[in-house]
Design a protein around this motif. Structure first.
Motif, mmCIF file in Angstrom:
data_model
loop_
_atom_site.group_PDB
_atom_site.id
_atom_site.type_symbol
_atom_site.label_atom_id
_atom_site.label_comp_id
_atom_site.label_asym_id
_atom_site.label_seq_id
_atom_site.Cartn_x
_atom_site.Cartn_y
_atom_site.Cartn_z
ATOM 1 N N ALA A 1 14.722 10.863 -10.107
ATOM 2 C CA ALA A 1 13.582 10.498 -9.259
ATOM 3 C C ALA A 1 12.957 9.175 -9.706
ATOM 4 N N MET A 2 12.814 8.975 -11.019
ATOM 5 C CA MET A 2 12.223 7.744 -11.533
ATOM 6 C C MET A 2 13.123 6.532 -11.281
ATOM 7 N N ALA A 3 14.424 6.704 -11.455
ATOM 8 C CA ALA A 3 15.358 5.601 -11.215
ATOM 9 C C ALA A 3 15.348 5.203 -9.743
ATOM 10 N N PHE A 4 15.317 6.186 -8.860
ATOM 11 C CA PHE A 4 15.264 5.907 -7.423
ATOM 12 C C PHE A 4 13.983 5.154 -7.064
ATOM 13 N N THR A 5 12.864 5.598 -7.634
ATOM 14 C CA THR A 5 11.585 4.944 -7.344
ATOM 15 C C THR A 5 11.572 3.509 -7.858
ATOM 16 N N ALA A 6 12.182 3.263 -9.016
ATOM 17 C CA ALA A 6 12.257 1.903 -9.549
ATOM 18 C C ALA A 6 12.999 0.977 -8.584
ATOM 19 N N PHE B 1 0.825 -1.205 0.000
ATOM 20 C CA PHE B 1 0.000 0.000 0.000
ATOM 21 C C PHE B 1 0.862 1.259 0.000
ATOM 22 N N SER B 2 1.806 1.344 0.926
ATOM 23 C CA SER B 2 2.626 2.559 1.041
ATOM 24 C C SER B 2 3.492 2.770 -0.189
ATOM 25 N N THR B 3 4.058 1.700 -0.734
ATOM 26 C CA THR B 3 4.882 1.828 -1.940
ATOM 27 C C THR B 3 4.038 2.234 -3.134
ATOM 28 N N ALA B 4 2.816 1.714 -3.204
ATOM 29 C CA ALA B 4 1.921 2.067 -4.310
ATOM 30 C C ALA B 4 1.584 3.552 -4.292
ATOM 31 N N VAL B 5 1.277 4.084 -3.122
ATOM 32 C CA VAL B 5 0.940 5.504 -3.013
ATOM 33 C C VAL B 5 2.140 6.370 -3.400
ATOM 34 N N PHE B 6 3.302 6.027 -2.904
ATOM 35 C CA PHE B 6 4.535 6.770 -3.209
ATOM 36 C C PHE B 6 4.843 6.726 -4.708
ATOM 37 N N THR B 7 4.706 5.556 -5.302
ATOM 38 C CA THR B 7 5.005 5.395 -6.727
ATOM 39 C C THR B 7 3.999 6.128 -7.593
ATOM 40 N N ASN B 8 2.735 6.071 -7.204
ATOM 41 C CA ASN B 8 1.695 6.789 -7.927
ATOM 42 C C ASN B 8 2.029 8.278 -7.999
ATOM 43 N N GLY C 1 8.656 -0.554 -15.632
ATOM 44 C CA GLY C 1 7.982 0.627 -16.166
ATOM 45 C C GLY C 1 8.629 1.913 -15.692
ATOM 46 N N LEU C 2 8.967 1.967 -14.415
ATOM 47 C CA LEU C 2 9.611 3.165 -13.874
ATOM 48 C C LEU C 2 11.014 3.361 -14.448
ATOM 49 N N ALA C 3 11.720 2.256 -14.670
ATOM 50 C CA ALA C 3 13.046 2.357 -15.291
ATOM 51 C C ALA C 3 12.944 2.908 -16.707
ATOM 52 N N ALA C 4 11.911 2.477 -17.437
ATOM 53 C CA ALA C 4 11.691 3.014 -18.787
ATOM 54 C C ALA C 4 11.413 4.512 -18.736
ATOM 55 N N ALA C 5 10.616 4.941 -17.745
ATOM 56 C CA ALA C 5 10.334 6.371 -17.598
ATOM 57 C C ALA C 5 11.602 7.151 -17.286
ATOM 58 N N ALA C 6 12.496 6.565 -16.477
ATOM 59 C CA ALA C 6 13.770 7.232 -16.159
ATOM 60 C C ALA C 6 14.616 7.413 -17.411
ATOM 61 N N VAL C 7 14.665 6.382 -18.245
ATOM 62 C CA VAL C 7 15.426 6.472 -19.500
ATOM 63 C C VAL C 7 14.807 7.542 -20.409
ATOM 64 N N GLY C 8 13.486 7.566 -20.484
ATOM 65 C CA GLY C 8 12.812 8.556 -21.313
ATOM 66 C C GLY C 8 13.099 9.976 -20.867
ATOM 67 N N ALA C 9 13.054 10.218 -19.547
ATOM 68 C CA ALA C 9 13.362 11.552 -19.039
ATOM 69 C C ALA C 9 14.816 11.928 -19.315
#
Length: 507
Positions: A492-497, A277-284, A347-355
């Motif tokens: 931020a995205m890489a850290f979250t991944a 739950f907590s990780t989902a909220v943070f990632t969202n 998915g988050l790693a892909a977003a980090a690469v995109g940014a």
């Protein structure tokens, strides 16, 4: 076993959703689509609003931000209220309010009037968002069907945020800027007419007492904190900003302590002890933060730096929109093959690469690199929205779905608001420092430093060499700001991944 009061009997007894349930999902999906579109549809309209209403830089940011700030501040209250009075009832009331506020926004004649209309939209939107996800939780009791339903819901929420500039671009090519609000009216009217026929009422049969003090504390915690972050990012530290932050922190502490004492709390804080739950909220929060920030500066880059029309800019954003929608739906199937943590982390790693790819943008580099980067950011946000929402609503019993959904939606809306506020002000900070105004008078210099659109508009009124120099300087300074914002987003995205892979490795 008898079905619980307020839940659709077909889903409770048979476990599988009926055709009526799926039709209800379509109505809910379109409602959340419009709410999400309204979070970003103004990105392309900013130059037109600046020209017509002449807002200051601060007013321009408030026109964008205040919708999400107000919505975020009220989500917890409205989510809990929906559990008590009925989610469908609150949904229909909110739809009517949203439609009225949209008309006021469309015909605004001053920045103050438009900001007030956006506040009303935020209040109404707060009744809609948790109600839609809460209703999905109660209608779809089969876990596989529920994640598919949430995938469609996520596609509309994430895709709507990304589609805002495309919709706005098409409308701005044919109509005035107020038309970006009037598109809400037909859908809201349809929701009011069709909703009662296909959406069952649902609420907590034993909700307990509604605590007005907790409601006030939740708003008093969120709004001042968000305001302090926004103003500090835009103008630096000040006594007023620090005072607002202190008020928010104190109210937040009081809210948490009160929830621990109440027999029927607004938010069951024990949920945050659940890693999923907590990780989902943070990632969202962080995934939408990245998407909203990239949209904010990306829309201006495509129009004001590369010289595309609003419609052309919207079309260039379409691949990223499509990737967000597709991955929202595909995520529901991928977790049947791999673990939730693996899919979400990828998915988050892909977003980090995109940014990170956006760091390679130049004034004359063309749109290709931006499109590729935005596709990856959109894909990561689509996966994150579906899987985090599923984790959140799956962590609670159906009768508490509204309150849990409100926590997730609060993170979503704060992500949009702070993505624009923080990343937008990072870009503008570099823009103002890098803009060469040495050839301008005091008033002209102040006007040019307000926004990129203001600088370009001023450049067009100046003599040839002076105007060209100002435009070139504005473009370079804005792109430098984009570079800083893109690297911050990628980190931020890489850290979250990494956090997701560690905390959800067994999910």
């Amino acid at each position: 076993m008898q079905p619980q009061s307020g839940q659709p009997q077909s889903a409770q007894v048979q476990g599988a959703a009926t055709l009526k349930d799926w039709l209800g999902l379509v109505v809910l999906a379109f409602a959340v689509l419009l709410i999400a579109v309204d979070g970003t549809v103004l990105d392309l309209a900013l130059p037109f609003i600046s020209s017509d209403l002449a807002p200051s830089s601060n007013q321009l940011l408030w026109i964008i931000d205040v919708y999400s700030f107000v919505l975020a501040g009220l989500l917890i209250t409205m989510g809990t209220l929906g559990d008590r009075v009925g989610r469908r009832k609150l949904l229909l009331i909110g739809a009517a309010g949203f439609g009225i506020a949209s008309v006021v926004a469309a015909f605004s004649t001053s920045p103050e009037m438009l900001i007030a209309a956006r506040v009303l939209q935020g209040v109404s939107g707060a009744t809609l968002m948790p109600a839609t996800l809460g209703l999905i939780r109660t209608i779809f009791t089969d876990p596989r069907q529920r994640v598919m339903a949430i995938g469609l819901w996520g596609a509309m929420a994430g895709g709507g945020a990304a589609a805002g500039p495309l919709v706005g671009g098409w409308l701005l090519e044919h109509f005035w800027w107020g038309s970006v609000f009037l598109i809400n009216i037909p859908v809201m009217l349809a929701l009011i007419a069709v909703g009662p026929l296909v959406i069952p009422e649902s609420k907590d049969p034993n909700p307990g007492k509604f605590d007005l003090i907790s409601s006030g504390l939740s708003m008093l915690a969120l709004v001042p904190l968000v305001y302090a972050v926004k103003e500090t990012a835009a103008h630096g530290f000040s006594v007023a900003n620090m005072a607002a932050a202190v008020v928010g922190i104190v109210a937040g502490i009081a809210f948490v302590r009160r929830q621990k004492r109440l027999t029927d709390p607004m938010i069951d804080l024990r949920l945050f002890a659940n890693p999923a739950f907590s990780t989902a909220v943070f990632t969202n929060f962080l995934s939408v933060f990245a998407l909203a920030g990239v949209l904010f500066f990306g829309a201006q880059y495509l129009q004001l730096v590369l010289g595309n029309t609003p419609l052309e800019a919207g079309l260039l954003l379409l691949p990223g929109t499509a990737s967000s929608i597709v991955t929202s739906l595909v995520a529901a199937y991928l977790i049947r093959i791999w673990s939730t943590g693996t899919v979400l982390g990828a998915g988050l790693a892909a977003a980090a690469v995109g940014a990170a790819l956006l760091f390679g943008l130049r004034v004359d580099s063309g749109p290709t690199l931006f499109i590729l980067g935005f596709v990856l950011v959109g894909a990561g946000a689509g996966i994150a929205l579906t899987l985090t929402s599923n984790l959140v609503v799956g962590a609670v019993e159906p009768e508490r779905a509204g309150a849990a959904s409100a926590v997730s939606e609060t993170a979503y809306e704060l992500g949009i608001a702070l993505g624009v506020a923080v990343l937008g002000t990072v870009v503008m900070s570099f823009f103002r420092r890098g803009l060469d105004v040495s050839n301008l008078g005091g008033e002209q210099a102040a006007s040019a430093q307000e926004t990129l659109g203001g600088a370009i508009a001023l450049a067009h009124t100046l003599p040839g060499n002076v105007g060209d120099a100002l435009a070139d300087s504005a473009h370079l300074a804005f792109v430098d700001g984009m570079h800083a914002a893109s690297i911050a987003t990628a980190v931020a995205m890489a850290f979250t991944a990494i956090v997701v892979l560690v905390r959800l490795r067994r999910q």
